[in-house]
Design a protein around this motif. Sequence first.
Motif: not given
Length: 384
Positions: A303, A374, A377, A328, A324, A321, A360
């Motif tokens: 990602d 996220y 994830y 997440p 996150l 990121m 997201v």
Amino acid sequence: MQRGLTGQYTSSIAGGVSCQAFIPAPLPPQPAVLLDEKLQQRLSEALVALGRLDAISTLLPSAPLFLYSYIRKEAVMSSQIEGTQSSLSDLMLYEMEGTPGVPMDDVQEVSCYVRALNLGIQRIREGHPITIRLIRELHQALMTHGRGIHRSPGEFRQNQVWIGGHRADEAAFVPPPANRIAECWADFERFINDEPTATAPVIKAALAHVQFETIHPFMDGNGRLGRLLIPLILVQAGILKEPLLYLSVFFKHHRQVYYEHLQQVRLTGDWEAWLLFFVDAIADTANKAVQTAQDLNTLLATDKVRLAELGRLSGSANQVMDALFSHPVANIGALHQQTGLTHATIGKVLDALEHQLGLVREITGQKRNRVYAYTAYIDILNRD
């Protein structure tokens, strides 16, 4: 091995009904557990899987971040076994002071499990043995909020309970009377602390889990605390550096077999059959945890490559990121605290991550106090 009844029955009264309560014999089993060739092989496979799992804490660049989310996954699964409807996203949203999509009591119970687990690991690392004092402290943390607050947090039960069935004389199992818990626990505590002889940690964790569930010392929370006991024993023994082994998913998937094994140990003394099930649970769970950690790291690397598409925002997006990956589910305020970026910049990054890259998703549907997940994830964590 069929040893026969691993304890004794005594007359008791529960709910105004006469019943037969079961008092377990002290551990270790007599005669000793027979480690035949099959059990030795499966135990070896479990130990190899534990070794790989333990390596995560030294090989992965983001082990603490993985641990944060993995502990919460265990809290959700362990609590779902007891009937809560909370999901991982519900828990993380609650921790962001958002409104979960399930009853508040459900998510509070899951949050308390996280608190109890973290407290237990803290106490173990401070050098505390697993004693009645520690278990009561953990039970109090477990039952601080939600429905448990009215179930005598930190106190052994004062009355006879039963498990399964609408009355005690038709119950699936009746644990020891309240006035016998102290002696049962004293024997149990000696075993946990290797008195008078030591027991190999994985076998100790297996035997201790059954014994704790059989003693059933509290009015509520015994299942969650009994499952929590497993990683505590393995961390205390140095088998794992971090509490990364959680068997709740396996136990939930094989719930009927799990309960049958517990009861067969009590009735027939077949500890070996339980141990085969337990070490298979360890091997399966540890291998899946390793795969999950690897997949999460691959996800983040993949990602982050895509962030170059965002041009001038890519540097800030990298920071968001990373944040996150740590948590997440987050809002702009939390991301500001983690990254130091301005609220305006974070807002632009989140808009790009959601609408340009699809990495997201905003999960509240609100115009204010928005929370972002996220999603890929969380999907990996929920995969099992």
